[in-house]
Design an enzyme around this catalytic site. Sequence first.
Site, mmCIF file in Angstrom:
data_model
loop_
_atom_site.group_PDB
_atom_site.id
_atom_site.type_symbol
_atom_site.label_atom_id
_atom_site.label_comp_id
_atom_site.label_asym_id
_atom_site.label_seq_id
_atom_site.Cartn_x
_atom_site.Cartn_y
_atom_site.Cartn_z
ATOM 1 C CG ASP A 129 -3.345 3.771 4.330
ATOM 2 O OD1 ASP A 129 -4.392 3.549 4.969
ATOM 3 O OD2 ASP A 129 -3.016 3.133 3.303
ATOM 4 C CE LYS A 161 -8.589 -3.605 3.941
ATOM 5 N NZ LYS A 161 -7.715 -2.532 3.515
ATOM 6 C CD1 TRP A 205 -2.064 -2.192 1.980
ATOM 7 C CD2 TRP A 205 -2.928 -1.406 0.067
ATOM 8 N NE1 TRP A 205 -3.042 -3.061 1.562
ATOM 9 C CE2 TRP A 205 -3.582 -2.614 0.409
ATOM 10 C CE3 TRP A 205 -3.299 -0.739 -1.105
ATOM 11 C CZ2 TRP A 205 -4.598 -3.159 -0.387
ATOM 12 C CZ3 TRP A 205 -4.305 -1.279 -1.898
ATOM 13 C CH2 TRP A 205 -4.942 -2.464 -1.542
HETATM 14 C C1 LIG Z 1 -7.092 -2.105 2.133
HETATM 15 C C2 LIG Z 1 -6.067 -1.056 2.239
HETATM 16 C C3 LIG Z 1 -5.946 -0.018 1.298
HETATM 17 C C4 LIG Z 1 -6.823 0.045 0.062
HETATM 18 O O1 LIG Z 1 -8.070 0.492 0.390
HETATM 19 P P1 LIG Z 1 -9.183 0.727 -0.737
HETATM 20 O O2 LIG Z 1 -10.281 1.327 0.068
HETATM 21 O O3 LIG Z 1 -9.497 -0.611 -1.309
HETATM 22 O O4 LIG Z 1 -8.634 1.652 -1.749
HETATM 23 C C5 LIG Z 1 -4.999 0.950 1.497
HETATM 24 N N1 LIG Z 1 -4.186 0.916 2.566
HETATM 25 C C6 LIG Z 1 -4.238 -0.061 3.485
HETATM 26 C C7 LIG Z 1 -3.319 -0.050 4.661
HETATM 27 C C8 LIG Z 1 -5.191 -1.088 3.353
HETATM 28 O O5 LIG Z 1 -5.270 -2.059 4.273
#
Ligand SMILES: *Cc1c(COP(=O)(O)O)cnc(C)c1O
Length: 356
Positions: A166, A190, A99
């Site tokens: 993030d 998540k 990511w």
């Molecule tokens: C799942 C995830 C993403 C991607 O998220 P989307 O909403 O599918 O774009 C980005 N960063 C992390 C740490 C993730 O776990």
Amino acid sequence: MKKHNFYAGPSILPQFTIDKVAEAVKDFAGTGLSVMEVSHRSKEFVAVMDEAQTLLKELLSIPSGYHVLFLGGGASTQFTMVPMNLMQNKSAYLNTGSWSTKAIKEAKIYGETVEVASSKDANFNYIPKDYEIPADADYFHITTNNTIYGTEIKSDLDSPVTLVADMSSDIFSREVNVSKYGVIYGGAQKNLAPAGVTFVIVKESLLGNVDRAIPTMLDYRTHIAKESMFNTPPVLPVFAALQTLKWIKDKGGVAAMNKINNEKAGLLYSEIERNKLFVPTVSDEEDRSIMNVCFVMDEQYKDLEADFLSFATSRGMVGIKGHRSVGGFRASLYNALPIESVQELVSTMKEFEANN
Ligand SMILES: *Cc1c(COP(=O)(O)O)cnc(C)c1O
């Protein structure tokens, strides 16, 4: 048979959230209409949006000067929005996984992007510690929890420049000192809501300092001005997010979540270390994620991998196959996963060991 949901995302949600959404799909707030068919401008939905923002601020003790946004596009769109809105000259990134790598790729479109350190040399199985953040960077970006590799930055780092995080897969799993960050964002799927909504916590004073033209929908100021109602927000996921926020508050808030999450992760890591069949992929305890626990079969038992997976499946375990870039197993222990599910997984591992 009872199912134990260890999926990494979309993933387990509180039963409370699922029940409230199920009710609202049939009759939302006594309107006699489904939450899927009401105007986002109706007073009933505006109340949901307001309460979700207020409660999110309350649960993370967000200081004034910050806004909470609920947007579309996923965390992946934030990989673009962050540099577009914040990078005038230079940005800095810590590369701790796929990511982060994707976020870096987007930042490079907008200007000089420094990768201060990377753990790619060891398939991202640790968090780099020794690096220097350029003092002239507009911001420093981290991924606090690396969902795929099972590593986590569990404290709020000190950064000489604006810190951007993030937090897709560990938001609400621990207390966060929001004042140390300029932007915190993540996909909801998540730890918060079904896929479709993205939360963004942004410090307003950081905006308006770049020269480039920013498309209206990708400008944080657009969504701040209209309180996430510039265009149609993802109504049902926002409703679901509110239910999860209420559930977290009812359970004692983010500190209480952290306590139980540490217990859950502790139980599982202890068993992985004790059990002769398994080894953890992250060796440094400090770097181990309490949300995504990754482990593989010990070298001499490698041929038992498929057997363990089918044995665990027969015991009701769902979603424990590791991501293809790590292999082995990954058990995601998000807030909504009860400790009983972890206990069941541990028993399954013990039983499998006894049988082999
Ligand atoms: C799942 C995830 C993403 C991607 O998220 P989307 O909403 O599918 O774009 C980005 N960063 C992390 C740490 C993730 O776990």
